[in-house]
Design a protein around this motif. Structure first.
Motif, PDB file in Angstrom:
ATOM      1  N   VAL A 142      53.747  47.327  57.492  1.00 31.52           N
ATOM      2  CA  VAL A 142      55.126  47.797  57.666  1.00 31.52           C
ATOM      3  C   VAL A 142      55.575  47.625  59.121  1.00 31.52           C
ATOM      4  O   VAL A 142      56.744  47.351  59.383  1.00 31.52           O
ATOM      5  CB  VAL A 142      55.259  49.259  57.179  1.00 31.52           C
ATOM      6  N   SER A 143      54.636  47.733  60.069  1.00 26.17           N
ATOM      7  CA  SER A 143      55.003  47.548  61.476  1.00 26.17           C
ATOM      8  C   SER A 143      55.498  46.121  61.739  1.00 26.17           C
ATOM      9  O   SER A 143      56.349  45.902  62.590  1.00 26.17           O
ATOM     10  CB  SER A 143      53.840  47.885  62.406  1.00 26.17           C
ATOM     11  N   PHE A 144      54.978  45.138  61.001  1.00 21.26           N
ATOM     12  CA  PHE A 144      55.481  43.770  61.151  1.00 21.26           C
ATOM     13  C   PHE A 144      56.963  43.708  60.796  1.00 21.26           C
ATOM     14  O   PHE A 144      57.742  43.042  61.463  1.00 21.26           O
ATOM     15  CB  PHE A 144      54.706  42.787  60.266  1.00 21.26           C
ATOM     16  N   TRP A 145      57.353  44.402  59.732  1.00 21.58           N
ATOM     17  CA  TRP A 145      58.738  44.366  59.267  1.00 21.58           C
ATOM     18  C   TRP A 145      59.688  45.021  60.277  1.00 21.58           C
ATOM     19  O   TRP A 145      60.766  44.532  60.547  1.00 21.58           O
ATOM     20  CB  TRP A 145      58.848  45.057  57.912  1.00 21.58           C
ATOM     21  N   PHE A 146      59.272  46.156  60.832  1.00 23.48           N
ATOM     22  CA  PHE A 146      60.160  46.915  61.716  1.00 23.48           C
ATOM     23  C   PHE A 146      59.999  46.582  63.189  1.00 23.48           C
ATOM     24  O   PHE A 146      60.845  46.957  63.996  1.00 23.48           O
ATOM     25  CB  PHE A 146      59.956  48.422  61.505  1.00 23.48           C
ATOM     26  N   ARG A 147      58.930  45.893  63.562  1.00 22.35           N
ATOM     27  CA  ARG A 147      58.690  45.637  64.991  1.00 22.35           C
ATOM     28  C   ARG A 147      58.436  44.156  65.258  1.00 22.35           C
ATOM     29  O   ARG A 147      57.455  43.790  65.902  1.00 22.35           O
ATOM     30  CB  ARG A 147      57.516  46.490  65.471  1.00 22.35           C
ATOM     31  N   THR A 148      59.287  43.297  64.743  1.00 25.51           N
ATOM     32  CA  THR A 148      59.242  41.889  65.121  1.00 25.51           C
ATOM     33  C   THR A 148      60.517  41.606  65.902  1.00 25.51           C
ATOM     34  O   THR A 148      61.600  41.518  65.324  1.00 25.51           O
ATOM     35  CB  THR A 148      59.130  40.972  63.886  1.00 25.51           C
ATOM     36  N   ILE A 149      60.366  41.546  67.216  1.00 25.67           N
ATOM     37  CA  ILE A 149      61.502  41.326  68.109  1.00 25.67           C
ATOM     38  C   ILE A 149      61.087  40.375  69.228  1.00 25.67           C
ATOM     39  O   ILE A 149      59.905  40.199  69.509  1.00 25.67           O
ATOM     40  CB  ILE A 149      62.051  42.645  68.709  1.00 25.67           C
ATOM     41  N   TYR A 150      62.100  39.801  69.851  1.00 27.97           N
ATOM     42  CA  TYR A 150      61.897  38.857  70.947  1.00 27.97           C
ATOM     43  C   TYR A 150      62.772  39.323  72.106  1.00 27.97           C
ATOM     44  O   TYR A 150      63.945  39.613  71.910  1.00 27.97           O
ATOM     45  CB  TYR A 150      62.273  37.440  70.505  1.00 27.97           C
TER      46      TYR A 150
END
Length: 138
Positions: free
Chosen positions: A50-58
């Motif tokens: 779930v962290s991949f979904w909510f914490r993928t930022i650049y």
């Protein structure tokens, strides 16, 4: 400046499908099989996924492109970027979309990202490093 990842429905279905499966596994390990190790392992995997979904930022700060992908962090020195090309790939890179930007930097290192605002990000990188080549797919 911060850029959020574009999120494709296909990748969302996969992530949330596996998350629901893990959630059911946690429920089963807690209340039916009573398996503490199973609860801990599946909960850790669920939180990671779930962290991949909510914490993928650049994020661009100074001369660094910071890439956050769940608990993982990558850094690309913008002055070391040699080329950028548009790519379609589901398997590699800290991205939640099939439509990606492939960045080649320092000694043939490659990373793929999927910002919502692709063109804006590319323009900002080009302003910071005008030597970046834009490659076109044939």
């Amino acid at each position: 400046m911060m850029y959020k990842s574009k999120k494709d429905m296909l990748i969302g279905v996969v992530i949330w499908g596996v998350a629901l499966f893990l959630l059911y596994g946690v429920y089963k390990a807690m209340f039916i099989d009573v398996n503490i190790v199973g609860v801990v392992v599946m909960t850790a995997l669920l939180v990671l996924l779930v962290s991949f979904w909510f914490r993928t930022i650049y994020k661009i700060e100074e001369d660094i492109l910071h890439i956050y992908y769940g608990p993982f962090r990558f850094q690309v020195v913008i002055s070391e970027i040699t080329s950028i090309r548009h790519a379609k790939n589901i398997f590699t890179g800290p991205a939640l979309s099939i439509e990606r930007i492939e960045i080649t930097y320092s000694n043939y290192n490659v990373i793929q990202i999927s910002p919502k605002e692709k063109e804006t990000l590319v323009k900002q990188l080009m302003q910071m490093n005008p030597n970046i080549k834009i490659l076109h797919n044939d």
